[in-house]
Design a protein around this motif. Structure first.
Motif, mmCIF file in Angstrom:
data_model
loop_
_atom_site.group_PDB
_atom_site.id
_atom_site.type_symbol
_atom_site.label_atom_id
_atom_site.label_comp_id
_atom_site.label_asym_id
_atom_site.label_seq_id
_atom_site.Cartn_x
_atom_site.Cartn_y
_atom_site.Cartn_z
ATOM 1 N N LEU A 46 0.803 -1.302 0.098
ATOM 2 C CA LEU A 46 0.254 0.050 0.211
ATOM 3 C C LEU A 46 0.805 1.410 -0.093
ATOM 4 N N ILE A 47 1.928 1.373 0.796
ATOM 5 C CA ILE A 47 2.824 2.372 0.880
ATOM 6 C C ILE A 47 3.610 2.656 -0.568
ATOM 7 N N GLN A 48 4.076 1.691 -1.019
ATOM 8 C CA GLN A 48 4.554 1.505 -2.399
ATOM 9 C C GLN A 48 3.710 2.269 -3.492
ATOM 10 N N LEU A 49 2.505 1.740 -3.295
ATOM 11 C CA LEU A 49 1.382 2.306 -4.349
ATOM 12 C C LEU A 49 1.158 3.799 -4.298
ATOM 13 N N ALA A 50 1.335 4.389 -3.157
ATOM 14 C CA ALA A 50 0.884 5.764 -2.802
ATOM 15 C C ALA A 50 1.555 6.631 -3.960
ATOM 16 N N LYS A 51 0.629 7.466 -4.492
ATOM 17 C CA LYS A 51 1.502 8.584 -5.252
ATOM 18 C C LYS A 51 1.356 9.771 -4.566
ATOM 19 N N SER A 100 11.834 -3.165 7.210
ATOM 20 C CA SER A 100 11.175 -2.991 5.825
ATOM 21 C C SER A 100 10.070 -1.960 5.871
ATOM 22 N N THR A 101 9.334 -2.067 6.965
ATOM 23 C CA THR A 101 7.966 -1.044 6.846
ATOM 24 C C THR A 101 8.669 0.213 7.131
ATOM 25 N N PHE A 102 9.843 0.424 7.896
ATOM 26 C CA PHE A 102 10.330 1.715 8.225
ATOM 27 C C PHE A 102 10.983 2.153 6.857
ATOM 28 N N ASP A 103 11.669 1.541 6.138
ATOM 29 C CA ASP A 103 12.285 1.928 4.933
ATOM 30 C C ASP A 103 11.203 2.269 3.880
ATOM 31 N N ALA A 104 10.199 1.791 3.700
ATOM 32 C CA ALA A 104 8.946 1.766 2.761
ATOM 33 C C ALA A 104 8.318 3.186 3.195
ATOM 34 N N LEU A 105 8.104 3.509 4.352
ATOM 35 C CA LEU A 105 7.623 4.806 4.865
ATOM 36 C C LEU A 105 8.641 6.023 4.663
ATOM 37 N N ARG A 106 9.871 5.808 4.821
ATOM 38 C CA ARG A 106 10.935 6.702 4.700
ATOM 39 C C ARG A 106 11.247 6.990 3.121
ATOM 40 N N ILE A 107 11.065 6.133 2.174
ATOM 41 C CA ILE A 107 11.154 6.164 0.888
ATOM 42 C C ILE A 107 9.868 7.023 0.132
ATOM 43 N N ALA A 108 8.813 6.675 0.603
ATOM 44 C CA ALA A 108 7.499 7.210 0.223
ATOM 45 C C ALA A 108 7.575 8.749 0.585
#
Length: 488
Positions: free
Chosen positions: A331-336, A351-359
């Motif tokens: 879901l985080i990766q799909l966010a635009k 992994s979740t922390f990095d996804a949030l940081r990348i977004a």
């Protein structure tokens, strides 16, 4: 004296390494337990015996051995029949189709990891207050004609607990089949005798994956954190509320209780029913439920059809796929444009922390709302630590000020959303049995976003500057809590 201490320390360390490495676990949890066992001799092993042991193979087998093929075939046949009977009525609207195009990879992910098919044609009602939730639930329970299945982490024997139980007793006396699954630790203080009137009326109640030798085999981990209600196979509930007075704001410590729950009708109810049946049969094999009985899986009716596509996704320690966590990350990766999250506990793994940081660094409006107060102090200190770290990377962190925030919601852009029982923490990702509804519909996403915006008016933004103003003692406690985050 020094030699004696050194010998004890070496022996304790050896036993600590043997104890931790004899069961496979991720590296973060491994180091956390080594820290506990080596720095707290003797007492650390007592803590480990309650909170560190893996789920026993016997209990895992009781859960894993169940064959879901018959249930899945039953559900697919019912959905095919509904499509043939209602035609265009059960097809999703244009907005929901747009949601599916954005989330096609997420749908496929759950189909592969969780064997979870897409449930079409659902009506979704969002409930955000304890008063609204319990009033609607009581109305639906009183109208039950064939079956009631309830599963909650917490079922307290307080005022609302007695009220719900008494309704269940009345329906059981009227010939309705009633089953209740509750978590023994989450419902601590609720005695077995509390459900005696229900059993006398012909109903059933059982603790989740109960054991014969509770004191010997007691574990703090692997709790049934799911919240499931299915009434007559037609109405379903899933979300964050449990059964207890505190969820009505009657607890002085918490005051107002802010949560999010869903009331569903449509084909998604079948999947809630499926998971309840599996949980019941693993918990009380002496009184099994027939998993494909028509009374549990009735044909869909036209008035229950809606326009929302969704998937009911579960995760738990019976496998290592961490399905709900993977769904959160996708879901985080799909966010635009935006990714708005509410969670009472913010203890993400790497992994979740990095996804949030990348977004956040990619220009997505990432917001995370957490409570302004703790219900578990050590866990809250870890939440504060991760909140401060994420704020450094551009994530907007808010403290909800109007009581206690217990909602577990994610809203992505204008089409995607998730509501369920899973928090953003190690425990929900790896240790608890959880259940979420992932929804692909702009109407639902926009309504959840509206609730989020209303909550923002009652919240305060936390910035790197505000976190820097914390006292040294508070910061120290947050860092210590972070070290033990994988086992909290």
């Amino acid at each position: 004296m020094l030699i004696t201490f050194a010998v004890i320390f070496i022996i304790n360390t050896i036993f600590a390494l043997i104890t931790v490495f004899r069961e496979p676990r991720d590296i973060a949890a491994t180091w956390a337990w080594i820290l506990v066992l080596t720095l707290i001799p003797v007492l650390g092993f007592i803590i480990y015996s309650f909170a560190g042991r893996k789920l026993s193979q016997r209990r895992l087998f009781a859960y894993q051995r169940q064959d879901t093929t018959a249930i899945n075939d039953k559900i697919q046949a019912l959905m095919t029949a509904a499509n043939q009977s209602f035609g265009q009525q059960v097809k999703s609207g244009h907005e929901s189709e747009a949601s599916l195009r954005q989330a096609r990879s997420l749908v496929t992910l759950f189909q592969n990891l969780n064997q979870t098919s897409l449930a079409t044609s659902n009506q979704v009602q969002i409930l955000t207050s304890g008063q609204a939730f319990f009033e609607q639930l009581k109305t639906d329970l009183r109208a039950a004609q064939k079956s009631i299945n309830l599963e909650f982490y917490t079922f307290y024997s307080d005022e609302i607990g007695h009220e719900i139980r008494d309704i269940l007793v009345e329906r059981a006396q009227a010939g309705v089949e009633v089953h209740v699954v509750y978590d023994a630790l989450g419902s601590f203080g609720t005695l077995k005798s509390f459900f005696k009137p229900l059993r006398q009326a012909g109903g059933y109640a059982a603790p989740f994956l109960k054991r014969r030798f509770t004191l010997i085999d007691f574990q703090l981990n692997f709790r049934d954190h799911r919240k499931i209600v299915v009434i007559d196979g037609q109405i379903g509930y899933v979300g964050g509320f449990n059964i207890g007075d505190q969820y009505l704001g009657r607890h002085k410590k918490f005051g107002h209780w802010r949560d999010t729950h869903l009331r569903l009708t449509g084909s998604g109810v079948y999947y809630l029913q499926e998971h309840f049946l599996l949980d019941w049969n693993a918990s009380d094999p002496k009184h099994p439920m027939q998993v494909t009985a028509d009374r549990y899986f009735p044909a869909l009716v036209a008035e229950n059809q809606g326009r929302t596509n969704l998937q009911i996704v579960t995760s738990g320690p019976e496998n290592d796929d961490e399905q709900i966590k993977m769904g959160y990350i996708r879901l985080i990766q799909l966010a635009k444009k935006r990714c708005w999250i509410q969670t009472p506990y913010l203890i993400p793994d790497d992994s979740t922390f990095d996804a949030l940081r990348i977004a956040a660094n990619s220009g997505v409006d990432v917001r995370i709302m957490v409570p302004c107060m703790p219900d578990h102090m050590f866990v809250y200190r870890a939440t504060q630590y991760y909140a401060s770290q994420l704020a450094e990377y551009g994530v907007k962190v808010y403290y909800y000020q109007n009581g206690f925030l217990h909602a577990k919601t994610v809203v992505v852009d204008d089409h995607l959303a998730s509501v369920g029982s899973a928090n953003f923490d190690f425990r929900s990702f790896k240790l608890n049995f959880e259940i979420n509804a992932f929804m692909y519909d702009s109407k639902v996403a926009k309504e959840l976003a509206k609730h989020y915006q209303d909550d923002l008016k009652l919240s305060t933004l936390q910035t790197p500057a505000s976190f820097a103003e914390q006292g040294r003692w508070l910061t120290f406690k947050q860092y210590v809590a972070r070290l033990l985050a994988p086992i909290l």
